[in-house]
Design a protein around this motif. Sequence first.
Motif, short mmCIF file in Angstrom:
data_model
loop_
_atom_site.label_atom_id
_atom_site.label_comp_id
_atom_site.label_asym_id
_atom_site.label_seq_id
_atom_site.Cartn_x
_atom_site.Cartn_y
_atom_site.Cartn_z
N SER A 15 0.82 -1.20 0.00
CA SER A 15 0.00 0.00 0.00
C SER A 15 0.85 1.25 0.00
N LEU A 16 1.94 1.25 0.72
CA LEU A 16 2.79 2.43 0.76
C LEU A 16 3.46 2.68 -0.56
N SER A 17 3.87 1.60 -1.25
CA SER A 17 4.58 1.78 -2.52
C SER A 17 3.64 2.09 -3.67
N VAL A 18 2.41 1.58 -3.61
CA VAL A 18 1.52 1.71 -4.74
C VAL A 18 0.61 2.92 -4.63
N PHE A 19 0.19 3.27 -3.43
CA PHE A 19 -0.80 4.32 -3.30
C PHE A 19 -0.31 5.55 -2.56
N ARG A 294 -2.44 5.51 -7.95
CA ARG A 294 -1.15 6.16 -8.14
C ARG A 294 -0.06 5.45 -7.34
N THR A 295 1.17 5.67 -7.78
CA THR A 295 2.32 5.11 -7.09
C THR A 295 2.86 6.15 -6.14
N GLY A 296 3.94 5.79 -5.46
CA GLY A 296 4.64 6.77 -4.65
C GLY A 296 5.18 7.89 -5.52
N GLU A 297 5.50 9.02 -4.91
CA GLU A 297 5.81 10.21 -5.68
C GLU A 297 7.26 10.31 -6.14
N LYS A 298 8.09 9.34 -5.85
CA LYS A 298 9.48 9.41 -6.29
C LYS A 298 9.85 8.23 -7.18
N ASN A 299 8.87 7.66 -7.83
CA ASN A 299 9.10 6.57 -8.76
C ASN A 299 9.41 7.15 -10.13
N ASN A 409 5.03 17.96 -18.19
CA ASN A 409 5.09 18.77 -16.98
C ASN A 409 5.88 18.13 -15.85
N LEU A 410 6.73 17.19 -16.15
CA LEU A 410 7.52 16.57 -15.09
C LEU A 410 8.75 17.41 -14.78
N ASP A 411 9.16 17.39 -13.53
CA ASP A 411 10.28 18.19 -13.05
C ASP A 411 11.54 17.34 -13.08
N PHE A 412 12.31 17.44 -14.16
CA PHE A 412 13.49 16.61 -14.29
C PHE A 412 14.71 17.45 -14.62
N ASP A 413 15.88 16.90 -14.39
CA ASP A 413 17.14 17.58 -14.67
C ASP A 413 17.82 16.83 -15.81
N PRO A 414 17.75 17.34 -17.05
CA PRO A 414 18.31 16.60 -18.19
C PRO A 414 19.83 16.52 -18.16
N SER A 415 20.48 17.31 -17.30
CA SER A 415 21.94 17.22 -17.21
C SER A 415 22.37 16.06 -16.32
N THR A 420 14.99 12.44 -12.73
CA THR A 420 14.14 12.17 -11.57
C THR A 420 12.96 13.12 -11.53
N THR A 421 12.00 12.79 -10.70
CA THR A 421 10.86 13.66 -10.46
C THR A 421 10.29 13.37 -9.09
N ASN A 422 9.76 14.38 -8.47
CA ASN A 422 9.06 14.21 -7.21
C ASN A 422 7.55 14.28 -7.40
N LEU A 423 7.10 14.35 -8.62
CA LEU A 423 5.68 14.44 -8.89
C LEU A 423 5.06 13.04 -8.95
N PRO A 424 3.79 12.92 -8.55
CA PRO A 424 3.15 11.60 -8.55
C PRO A 424 2.89 11.08 -9.96
#
Length: 575
Positions: A15-19, A294-299, A409-415, A420-424
């Motif tokens: 439940s913690l990893s998936v929702f 939804r999954t966790g927000e750092k997947n 609209n994902l927050d990623f660093d292409p360098s 990565t992203t912290n968005l769900p």
Amino acid sequence: MKLNNNKILVILALSLSVFGCSDFLEDPIQYTSEEEVIDMRLNSRGLVEDIYTDYAFKYFEDFSVEYLTDNGVLNSSETNLATGYWGPTSNPYNYVWQQSYNNIRQVYQYITLVHDIGLPIFAEEGDEVRNENVIRRYYGEAHFLKAWAEWDLLKTFGGLATDGQMLGFPIVNGILENEAYATLKRNTYDECVAQIMKDLEVAIEYLPLTYTGNDLGLTATETGRASGLAAYALKAKVALMAASPAFNITNDITKWELAATYAQEVIVKNGGLKDLKAYNFSNVNNPDHIWRLRTGEKNNSLENRLYPPTLYGQGEVNPSQNLIAAFPDANGYPITDAMSGFDATTPYASRDKRFYKFIFYNGDQCFESETCTDYSPLEIYEGGLDNFGGFIANEGTKTGFYLKKFLSNLDFDPSSVDATTNLPKIYVQLGLTDIYLSYAEAANEAFGQPNAVPAGFNFSAKDVLAKVRKRAGLNTDPYLDITAANTDDFRKLVKNERRIELCFTAERFHDLRRWKDIVNTENVEGVSITKNADDTFTYQNKMVEERAYEAKNYYLPLPYSELLLNSNLKQNQGW
């Protein structure tokens, strides 16, 4: 089929990893044997929670289904099943049979051994209202999840059997011993539809329409659970499939009318015909997501596997040139129409806004449009960094395109080497877009005259499809006006809109089957791009993978292992 009575669940960790972090899926439970269920009492409601995990974050499974169509390919291997290598022992859907019956069994273990005992979930003084709400909610959830398992069985294995009957799956309404499964027979298709509708009516009676307000146990913190609106939406999907040519072989118009009725019911229950919200695959509060998980927000698995090489991804999912050609011009006309502004020398200019949201293409540098500069222009031409092997050895696209959908609209660093992203990550099982498209299709088939509002209904088929096209940027839509003048042209438009809007959600394969269009599936094409000395490009279509389907593929084969165990099961025709 042997049911697994000691399935490991480990609900708390899942439940913690998936929702994500909430009180949703809060009960640890270890086994599903009846003795364990009785012993654990309160915690045994985890039987219901566990079923959700089978239907969450199925992105990569959906992509695999898309490879069975002409919408795309996997960049690392050929899709053999779509070239004719298919049978009862190689059906990728074989897992659905046992998974569905395991889940139906767990539903009845909960109902019989937990719910029917009447044991309160919250025993503290003052928790009476919360206790009543939660007990009712679990009972409704159980029936919805049973209906979803039945829908999976019907969608996958329903079809014309060897004796000419239209059959579904063996209906099970209780806890059966293993040996009892070997005596089951497939019920008729209509009986299976009726059973699903019956279970959904129970779900509607016991579940809140949506998770809002202040009622204890029914607030927005429970979003992600089955809801009354989700049950209404599933009724509409089941009815649409049942009305379709492959399963409605006499073209009973009343089935199309029922499908339109159920789709309108969802629209009305949702507050009427509304504009669709902007595309945003990280918005956890999008009301267009009728049932979303939804999954966790750092997947960041989607980023790692979908981004093009210069954005530090594997470029795993490659949309086809066939799909690209389905996106209209920015004015809404097909690119094959003389009224479009399409120019083959600049094929990615002035296209429908969904193209820029869903597809990475040569020269692309934006998540939103063809003009902004979120990242360096992609080089998908011969010798370019985003072409196969250009930036990362043995990585790249086979078709000339990468999948952008779900990544906007994902927050990623292409360098960074590790995007990565912290968005769900929102995984939507039932959405309002699908319901709008279902209504447009069913109303057109049932009543014709897409411009007219049918008697007893609130909207025309054109009215509803216009909302889908409006979100794509078409505030004025002369092509819709033209096609809505007759049933055949409107049908073609609806099919194309479903292809675009629902691409890479595993819908197209089943759409092609239910429409009896799968025999017309095209070979997958891509594009070879050459950069010229003057920095212009030359585009040449190429064949990437063959597709070879027969009429028997309207219906999928039952698992061979189940036929060996149960001689009462009748196989579908052609297998």
